[in-house]
Design an enzyme around this catalytic site. Sequence first.
Site, PDB file in Angstrom:
ATOM      1  N   HIS A 141       0.820  -1.224   0.000  1.00  0.00           N
ATOM      2  CA  HIS A 141       0.000   0.000   0.000  1.00  0.00           C
ATOM      3  C   HIS A 141       0.849   1.268   0.000  1.00  0.00           C
ATOM      4  CE1 HIS A 141      -3.656  -2.222   0.539  1.00  0.00           C
ATOM      5  NE2 HIS A 141      -3.326  -2.683   1.734  1.00  0.00           N
ATOM      6  N   ASP A 149      -2.804 -10.342  -2.303  1.00  0.00           N
ATOM      7  CA  ASP A 149      -3.335  -9.824  -1.047  1.00  0.00           C
ATOM      8  C   ASP A 149      -4.792  -9.420  -1.296  1.00  0.00           C
ATOM      9  OD1 ASP A 149      -2.109  -8.302   1.710  1.00  0.00           O
ATOM     10  OD2 ASP A 149      -3.972  -7.470   0.891  1.00  0.00           O
ATOM     11  N   HIS A 203      -6.455  -7.034  -0.337  1.00  0.00           N
ATOM     12  CA  HIS A 203      -6.639  -5.593  -0.536  1.00  0.00           C
ATOM     13  C   HIS A 203      -5.882  -5.156  -1.796  1.00  0.00           C
ATOM     14  CE1 HIS A 203      -6.945  -6.445   3.879  1.00  0.00           C
ATOM     15  NE2 HIS A 203      -8.113  -5.885   3.628  1.00  0.00           N
ATOM     16  N   ASP A 225      -4.588 -12.800   3.281  1.00  0.00           N
ATOM     17  CA  ASP A 225      -5.785 -12.324   3.964  1.00  0.00           C
ATOM     18  C   ASP A 225      -7.060 -12.533   3.150  1.00  0.00           C
ATOM     19  OD1 ASP A 225      -4.822 -10.475   2.172  1.00  0.00           O
ATOM     20  OD2 ASP A 225      -4.638  -8.841   3.617  1.00  0.00           O
TER      21      ASP A 225
HETATM   22 ZN    ZN Z   1      -4.182  -7.021   2.830  1.00  0.00          ZN
END
Ligand code: ZN
Length: 374
Positions: free
Chosen positions: A142, A179, A181, A267
């Site tokens: 991120h 991931d 996200h 995740d």
């Molecule tokens: Zn994540």
Amino acid sequence: MPTGFYHDERCMWHSGGEHVLYLPLQPWLQPLASGGYAESPETKRRLRNLVEVSGLLDHLAPRSAPAATRADLESIHPAAYLDRFKALSDQRGGDMGEEATFSHGGYEIAALSAGLAKAALSDTWHRRVDNAYALSRPPGHHCLPDRGMGFCLLANIPVALEALRAEAGPLRAAIIDWDVHHGNGTEAIYYDRADTLTISLHQERCYPSDTGAADALGKGAGLGFNLNVPLLPGGGHRAYLDAMELLVLPALHDFRPEIIIIACGLDANAMDPLARMQAHAGTYREMTRMLMEVAATHAQGRLVAVHEGGYSEAQVPFCGLAVIETLAGQRTKVIDPFQTLIEAGQPAEDFVAFQRARLSAQNRKPKTFPFDGV
Ligand code: ZN
């Protein structure tokens, strides 16, 4: 040659301070007895421990690595960002942006986290190991050049990849971010470049809520070299494998990468507290196998996984073990004890068919773009 396994206990000593999952303490939110920070060292430490007690470690080349250098970090991050991070780290810590907290010494630990990824890429490129897993912490995907986000303080994979290019010369790299996200930081760093294909599979509009759309295809020279695959919440094993088969693998075969890097968040499993997908250890095992095939075809087997998110202390170790077992061509006696429950929670066939139709309709490249690599 064995699979390289890059880890360092000092990465587990990074602390984001007291939180309840990702929220700082605030009225009405009772502190959790365990300390509460979702990006917990225990998740990663338990993966390392399972690698050891399962016997898999005996088949790996475990090693630490030097921290990424200031010059490595400056290939991605402005000097002002690094100076501020270092100054806060030398004091009591702070926050480099949004949910990017750290304590005293956090700068050195984050540079070590990036250093593990750097060594994993370099050793794999130079055939000192077959392939590699870097248990980097804190995560990186991120992080923007000038702003930390979502537990990420330095852009581990871009820092490692640019260090490799500085050493080995220009090369075509593909980064597959599974991931749960969106890999917004990695996307932003390579958005206008054609030498790096960035792909992100993620739960749609989970985090960040305003990035990761399917029509974000890159810009300028990088147009056609970014692929987002947003998946509906609730999707499970089949959604991920369909996304790989329908979109990710064709894009990789078109691009012909010389090295493949996995932003290996764990995740998307059904037990994760920060997302709502239903993958399991077998999903990660199968996706790793698919990427090993692509790497064998185009990249002389060069495949590196760099750990990102994953917040279920119970389930992450089994998902990570599945990835590392597959990379190493080993199968331990460990059976994921959560598999039966997660398989029972897989979505119904009409959901699977709806998600598949959505994937089939997604354009993975601009209409006028020949997409014949670089
Ligand atoms: Zn994540």
